[in-house]
Write an enzyme that holds these catalytic residues in place. Sequence first.
Site, PDB file in Angstrom:
ATOM      1  N   LYS A   1       0.861  -1.190   0.000  1.00 21.37           N
ATOM      2  CA  LYS A   1       0.000   0.000   0.000  1.00 21.37           C
ATOM      3  C   LYS A   1       0.899   1.241   0.000  1.00 21.37           C
ATOM      4  O   LYS A   1       1.342   1.696   1.057  1.00 21.37           O
ATOM      5  CB  LYS A   1      -0.921   0.011   1.227  1.00 21.37           C
ATOM      6  CG  LYS A   1      -2.066   1.022   1.092  1.00 21.37           C
ATOM      7  CD  LYS A   1      -2.867   1.150   2.370  1.00 21.37           C
ATOM      8  CE  LYS A   1      -2.336   2.249   3.250  1.00 21.37           C
ATOM      9  NZ  LYS A   1      -2.408   3.604   2.646  1.00 21.37           N
TER      10      LYS A   1
ATOM     11  N   GLU B   1       9.374   2.705  11.095  1.00 24.85           N
ATOM     12  CA  GLU B   1      10.292   3.842  11.096  1.00 24.85           C
ATOM     13  C   GLU B   1       9.427   5.085  11.113  1.00 24.85           C
ATOM     14  O   GLU B   1       8.664   5.340  10.181  1.00 24.85           O
ATOM     15  CB  GLU B   1      11.199   3.801   9.856  1.00 24.85           C
ATOM     16  CG  GLU B   1      12.438   4.674   9.975  1.00 24.85           C
ATOM     17  CD  GLU B   1      12.200   6.117   9.567  1.00 24.85           C
ATOM     18  OE1 GLU B   1      11.907   6.934  10.471  1.00 24.85           O
ATOM     19  OE2 GLU B   1      12.310   6.426   8.386  1.00 24.85           O
TER      20      GLU B   1
ATOM     21  N   CYS C   1      13.271  12.089   7.149  1.00 24.34           N
ATOM     22  CA  CYS C   1      13.236  11.781   8.575  1.00 24.34           C
ATOM     23  C   CYS C   1      14.581  12.050   9.228  1.00 24.34           C
ATOM     24  O   CYS C   1      14.679  12.230  10.438  1.00 24.34           O
ATOM     25  CB  CYS C   1      12.800  10.343   8.810  1.00 24.34           C
ATOM     26  SG  CYS C   1      13.679   9.147   7.793  1.00 24.34           S
TER      27      CYS C   1
ATOM     28  N   GLU D   1       8.526  17.198  15.061  1.00 25.57           N
ATOM     29  CA  GLU D   1       9.015  16.993  13.691  1.00 25.57           C
ATOM     30  C   GLU D   1       8.209  17.864  12.731  1.00 25.57           C
ATOM     31  O   GLU D   1       6.992  17.723  12.613  1.00 25.57           O
ATOM     32  CB  GLU D   1       8.895  15.523  13.291  1.00 25.57           C
ATOM     33  CG  GLU D   1       9.527  15.238  11.947  1.00 25.57           C
ATOM     34  CD  GLU D   1       9.497  13.770  11.561  1.00 25.57           C
ATOM     35  OE1 GLU D   1      10.483  13.289  10.987  1.00 25.57           O
ATOM     36  OE2 GLU D   1       8.477  13.101  11.831  1.00 25.57           O
TER      37      GLU D   1
END
Length: 515
Positions: A205, A286, A320, A416
Amino acid sequence: MVQPYRHEPFTDFTVKENAKAMEEAISQVKKELGQDYPLIIGGERIYTDNKIVSFNPAKKDEVVGNVSKADKELAEKAMQVADETFQWWRKSTAQMRADILFRAAAIVRRRKHEFSAWIIHEGGKPWKEADADIAEGIDFLEYYGRQMLEIDKGKEIVSRPIENNRFGYIPLGVGLVVSPWNFLFAIMCGTAVSPMVTGNTVLLKPASATPVIAYKLMEVLEEAGMPAGVINYIPGSGSEIGDYLVEHPRTRFISFTGSRDVGTSIYEKAAKVQPGQKWLKRVVAEMGGKDTMIVDSDSDLELAAESIMNSAFGFQGQKCSACSRAVVHEDVYDEVLERVTELTKEIDLGNTTEKNYFMSAVVDKGAYDKIMGYIDTGKNEGRLVHGGKGDDSKGYFIEPTIFADVDPKATIMQEEIFGPVVAFTKAKDFNEALDIANNTDYGLTGAVITNNRNHIEMAKEDFHVGNLYFNRGCTAAIVGYHPFGGFNMSGTDSKAGGPDYLYNFMQGKTYSEML
């Protein structure tokens, strides 16, 4: 004989022939935009009325592709196909599976600029970043194929005169792979083929913002000889089919790359044993980072400035591993801040399907609004030194933005942002710099710029991140060279592109025969 692994070389676009080849690839791909793409379930192409429309982030009215959208019924069909296929695929040889990866790598390598052009359009990648993204995908194919051949040899254990003992690894079952939009080829490719090469079947997906490039990978894998039903391509809504498959009793594992909120939700849902479920699901996640670069008083300040600028603003900060926090010793703070600002002023920003700009647009309207919201917050938490403006009239463009004199506990130093924003703060000494570096919930990447060997050794012990770099930036991990994955809320500590990563998708089995 398989050649020893070496990472795929990067393309130098200052060479005119290379730049011309990329321009030609971009022109060719532009002619192919706007097509319809089906689901692929058991090798069958299935077109649906509901579509995911993929747009060019730098030219938001340009449709990259119209991709069929799976619903629960089609997700269940894919699960049944994958479950049935697993019954024989698990018995396939490691050599067969690795050979599929090796051939796929060769196909992508021959078409590298074409694939780069697709992700320049679909992901808003600058040329250098697109080239590195495709190279990393090739690396995953090459590296994981070789790793599987090594694992297939088994592990030596002790036997006795009365018995013969062996130990090896077998695959788990059907896995759900939820891939991200930022490394739209590399991570999507690596997370799809790692469970496949270990003998599992996969429900892929891809991110809804970037499903076309995942279809292109499926075509390559089929050309390379991957049998039908091994990887099934099912773009769709996370809330509709994502949750359904995470909770499905036949799902054996989930591999997820994305946000902390979604990752923790998957982890929670996967932990609940459903009626008819015979195992505890494995989750490989992650979930991002809040990555710090420390600049020591005794260091190469030009290297520090260049490293911060590139790590903060490469691919619009949408990594990231991006540097979103610069913790600089007070003795050199002003000089480093000034030089980073000078370098940032030289950055050009624009549509990379038209020209090789350093920065392009952020991925979509949601990302644009979120980042601009953090910039507004930053204006109250620090001193705006550069940037701070956005323009979403044609695409989702945001200036590279620098804030100075920010409190280490401030919002823009803790959360973040996933955009071109970096916050600077002072440290009175190296111990304080380490304390600040460790004061977030994350632990993915970090970097230290220093000439002090004692401080390097201190950081090795006390800078708590999965990937720690010295005298370089905190981005640009290479498969097989820098196994990648973080601590704390950055994920489940798995190391993509590392020697033990494939074990996430296998389980050990002992065989003991009396003689």
